[in-house]
Write a protein that holds these residues in place. Structure first.
Motif, PDB file in Angstrom:
ATOM      1  N   PRO A  61       7.466   1.710  -8.589  1.00 42.84           N
ATOM      2  CA  PRO A  61       8.009   3.037  -8.810  1.00 42.84           C
ATOM      3  C   PRO A  61       7.007   4.107  -8.427  1.00 42.84           C
ATOM      4  CG  PRO A  61       7.476   1.975 -10.887  1.00 42.84           C
ATOM      5  CD  PRO A  61       7.348   0.944  -9.817  1.00 42.84           C
ATOM      6  N   GLY A  62       7.514   5.313  -8.230  1.00 42.47           N
ATOM      7  CA  GLY A  62       6.675   6.385  -7.715  1.00 42.47           C
ATOM      8  C   GLY A  62       5.568   6.799  -8.647  1.00 42.47           C
ATOM      9  N   ASN A  63       5.711   6.544  -9.952  1.00 37.06           N
ATOM     10  CA  ASN A  63       4.695   6.963 -10.912  1.00 37.06           C
ATOM     11  C   ASN A  63       4.009   5.735 -11.485  1.00 37.06           C
ATOM     12  OD1 ASN A  63       3.116   8.332 -12.680  1.00 37.06           O
ATOM     13  ND2 ASN A  63       4.763   8.905 -14.085  1.00 37.06           N
ATOM     14  N   LYS A  79       0.822  -1.203   0.000  1.00 33.34           N
ATOM     15  CA  LYS A  79       0.000   0.000   0.000  1.00 33.34           C
ATOM     16  C   LYS A  79       0.859   1.256   0.000  1.00 33.34           C
ATOM     17  CE  LYS A  79      -4.172  -1.767   2.323  1.00 33.34           C
ATOM     18  NZ  LYS A  79      -5.062  -1.599   3.488  1.00 33.34           N
ATOM     19  N   GLU A  80       1.940   1.232   0.754  1.00 37.83           N
ATOM     20  CA  GLU A  80       2.761   2.435   0.864  1.00 37.83           C
ATOM     21  C   GLU A  80       3.415   2.790  -0.464  1.00 37.83           C
ATOM     22  OE1 GLU A  80       6.819   0.282   2.595  1.00 37.83           O
ATOM     23  OE2 GLU A  80       5.453   1.343   3.951  1.00 37.83           O
ATOM     24  N   SER A  81       3.687   1.803  -1.329  1.00 33.75           N
ATOM     25  CA  SER A  81       4.300   2.096  -2.614  1.00 33.75           C
ATOM     26  C   SER A  81       3.345   2.833  -3.541  1.00 33.75           C
ATOM     27  CB  SER A  81       4.778   0.797  -3.280  1.00 33.75           C
ATOM     28  OG  SER A  81       3.683   0.019  -3.723  1.00 33.75           O
ATOM     29  N   LYS A  82       2.044   2.738  -3.267  1.00 34.57           N
ATOM     30  CA  LYS A  82       1.060   3.415  -4.092  1.00 34.57           C
ATOM     31  C   LYS A  82       0.428   4.613  -3.378  1.00 34.57           C
ATOM     32  CE  LYS A  82      -1.395   1.048  -6.919  1.00 34.57           C
ATOM     33  NZ  LYS A  82      -0.618   1.286  -8.150  1.00 34.57           N
ATOM     34  N   GLY A  83       0.863   4.869  -2.150  1.00 36.02           N
ATOM     35  CA  GLY A  83       0.260   5.956  -1.392  1.00 36.02           C
ATOM     36  C   GLY A  83      -1.149   5.653  -0.932  1.00 36.02           C
ATOM     37  N   PRO A 117       5.282  -1.007 -16.649  1.00 38.04           N
ATOM     38  CA  PRO A 117       4.625  -2.248 -16.266  1.00 38.04           C
ATOM     39  C   PRO A 117       5.510  -3.180 -15.476  1.00 38.04           C
ATOM     40  CG  PRO A 117       5.296  -2.377 -18.543  1.00 38.04           C
ATOM     41  CD  PRO A 117       5.649  -0.990 -18.060  1.00 38.04           C
ATOM     42  N   GLU A 118       6.779  -2.863 -15.333  1.00 38.73           N
ATOM     43  CA  GLU A 118       7.669  -3.730 -14.591  1.00 38.73           C
ATOM     44  C   GLU A 118       7.688  -3.346 -13.114  1.00 38.73           C
ATOM     45  OE1 GLU A 118       8.730  -6.233 -16.009  1.00 38.73           O
ATOM     46  OE2 GLU A 118       8.142  -5.589 -17.980  1.00 38.73           O
ATOM     47  N   ILE A 119       8.195  -4.220 -12.307  1.00 36.16           N
ATOM     48  CA  ILE A 119       8.358  -3.953 -10.886  1.00 36.16           C
ATOM     49  C   ILE A 119       9.827  -3.626 -10.679  1.00 36.16           C
ATOM     50  CG2 ILE A 119       8.038  -4.869  -8.578  1.00 36.16           C
ATOM     51  CD1 ILE A 119       5.558  -4.459 -10.377  1.00 36.16           C
ATOM     52  N   VAL A 120      10.118  -2.386 -10.337  1.00 35.08           N
ATOM     53  CA  VAL A 120      11.484  -1.898 -10.317  1.00 35.08           C
ATOM     54  C   VAL A 120      11.842  -1.482  -8.899  1.00 35.08           C
ATOM     55  CG1 VAL A 120      13.089  -0.224 -11.294  1.00 35.08           C
ATOM     56  CG2 VAL A 120      11.206  -1.082 -12.671  1.00 35.08           C
TER      57      VAL A 120
END
Length: 550
Positions: free
Chosen positions: A471-473, A300-304, A478-481
């Motif tokens: 990633p922040g945006n 959840k935190e990665s997407k705000g 589409p990848e998980i970075v």
């Protein structure tokens, strides 16, 4: 009696080990339940007459809309078109206008509402100021429409059409298991009163995403590949893969996919259902996790999307991020945003209840009746709830067998059929995924097969990374970075050469190649992470990155 000098032989009874006996009973139960699910759901599919009537209604509405916008098309989307529709379900229609000069959606809603009130017998409710302006139509039951008709018409919702195509493609990969699974869950959630976003629970669309997430990212081996992770096999521009700034790429050539790949997961639909209820009742990380069919389990935190109750932003009756399900394309949109604290409590409680029922292994009909027993709420809750009686699952009387056969395939056979696809639902990315012509050199065909095989490895290996940061945006990549990887932030056009043997491949140590294209947001960091996932699958993997020739 034994004579002197003779040895006696006693025949002792060797009991069947308890473990084997339980395994045998479990196998009988899941086989019986699977067959009952096929028959039960198959009899709830739309009839041929209903599909004809709905298509006639669509054509009628399209003709009327064209009196306002001549260059318009009225297309089906949602469950009407993706293969997950039940009998007497609502119609969802989208109007596309192939012209640069067109009225706004709000104006079209008002004008179309007035026209339909004058020219038809529909009850019309225009909603021009909704987040997505629509016209709601309804028609009472009549001899021509025994169950009535309910229909929503929206405008220019092209993302919804791509979303429908994506879900339809997943349904086409394994129709018997996927369609049966999803359709039963829709019936179950409706009977248990947990499928209403307006009352703080989850929409039917949300349950479909939970099923696909489970089949792609939780089951091992996966039942479905991740269609959004299979890269295009030829260079493709951003304009061809993005709508309104969202990446809508997915591999839509299911016929080619099924020729090249078949899931090694052979579990029955009953076994999948049992594991599904168990997973969402006790294993899914509701407090920290985001279910994403595109990327697996995110944080959840990665997407705000933290549910920060101390903030006034979330201090309302709908604490927005109690439950998080990422939309496949609008990755900044939480499909479960309407689930409240009480709603999540009810949903998890129903998952637990279903898991307990199936753990008892009753007879199949008893299991279905208990699972789908209608939940009674309010003042009537204390009264005995009506027992749910599934549609007839027994064999028809002998005298009527021929008559039944003459009507067409059985319910279970109908579920095995791939859903009919209209023109706008057909594959449209074959120019980037189709194989070379038969006259093409053998080396070109080998490269194509190599790239397709590598894409399938990527699409079925995401289960190896149980939880990821993003990633922040979201939506650009589409990848998980890894956010801390400096290389992952710099785009790099080229190819990733992987030395090793892909799972299920007999090509030995021949190099495997993945094209890396910045237009899709794929970069060096993303390529490295694909290589790491391949290393887990193959055991050996040497990563080389080289720029593509210009």
């Amino acid at each position: 009696m034994a004579q002197p000098g003779q040895t006696t032989q006693s025949l002792s009874y060797t009991p069947v080990p308890t473990q084997r006996r339980h395994a045998y009973r479990h196998r009988l139960f899941v086989n019986e339940l699977s067959q009952a699910l096929f028959e039960f759901v198959g009899q709830l599919l739309p009839t041929a007459q209903e599909l004809v009537v709905k298509e006639d209604v669509r054509k009628l509405l399209e003709r009327l809309i064209r009196t306002i916008e001549p260059e318009s098309r009225l297309l089906s989307f949602g469950s009407t078109a993706n293969g997950f529709n039940l009998r007497n379900s609502d119609m969802d229609l989208c109007c596309l206008i192939d012209s640069d000069e067109r009225l706004s959606a709000s104006d079209l809603v008002v004008m179309l509402g007035d026209l339909l009130e004058r020219e038809t017998k529909f009850r019309v409710k225009p909603l021009p100021h909704a987040r997505i302006p629509i016209v709601k139509l309804s028609l009472d039951p009549s001899p021509g429409f025994p169950s009535g008709i309910a229909c929503d018409i929206g405008f220019e919702n092209r993302l919804a059409l791509e979303n429908t195509r994506l879900l339809m493609c997943y349904a086409m990969i394994d129709p018997p298991r996927v369609r049966t699974f999803v359709l039963f869950l829709k019936v179950w959630s409706k009977r248990r009163k947990i499928n209403s976003p307006y009352q703080g629970t989850l929409s039917s669309y949300g349950y479909v995403l939970l099923v696909i997430y489970f089949l792609v990212h939780v089951k091992n081996p996966p039942v479905l590949p991740n269609l959004q992770q299979i890269p295009p096999l030829r260079p493709v521009s951003k304009e061809d893969t993005h709508i309104n700034g969202y990446n809508t790429w997915f591999f839509d050539d299911i016929e080619l996919l099924c020729q090249s790949w078949r899931s090694s997961n052979t579990e029955t639909v009953a076994e999948l259902l049992i594991d599904f209820f168990r997973y969402y009742s006790r294993d899914f990380a509701y407090s920290t996790g985001v279910a994403s069919i595109r990327a697996g389990l995110l944080k959840k935190e990665s997407k705000g999307w933290q549910n920060d109750l101390s903030s006034s932003k979330f201090n309302d009756s709908r604490e927005r991020n109690r439950f998080c399900i990422e939309d496949p394309f609008e990755t900044d949109f939480n499909v479960a945003r309407c689930v409240t604290r009480e709603g999540l409590y009810q949903i998890r409680g129903e998952f637990m209840r279903a898991s307990r029922i199936l753990a008892m292994r009753p007879r199949a009909l008893v299991a279905l009746s208990q699972l789908c027993e209608e939940k009674v709420e309010g003042p009537q809750a204390a009264a005995p709830s009506p027992i749910f009686v599934p549609p007839r699952l027994s064999v028809p009387p002998p005298g009527n067998n021929n008559a039944v056969r003459s009507r067409g395939p059985s319910p279970s056979e109908r579920l095995s059929l791939r859903p009919d696809t209209s023109k706008h639902m057909a594959p449209k990315r074959s120019q980037w995924t189709s194989p070379p012509s038969p006259e093409a050199p053998a080396s070109q065909r080998a490269v194509f097969e190599n790239q397709l095989g590598e894409g399938l490895v990527l699409a079925t290996s995401s289960i190896l990374a149980p939880e990821r940061n993003e990633p922040g945006n979201p939506g650009d990549n589409p990848e998980i970075v890894n956010n801390n990887d400096e290389e992952s932030r710099s785009g790099c056009a080229g190819t990733v050469n992987l030395q090793g043997q892909s799972a299920g491949s007999s090509r030995g140590a021949s190099p495997l190649t993945v094209h890396v294209m910045p237009s899709l947001g794929w970069n060096q960091g993303g390529g490295r992470r694909h290589a790491q996932r391949l290393l887990l699958v193959t055991g050996t993997c040497n990563l080389q990155l080289s720029k593509m020739p210009t």
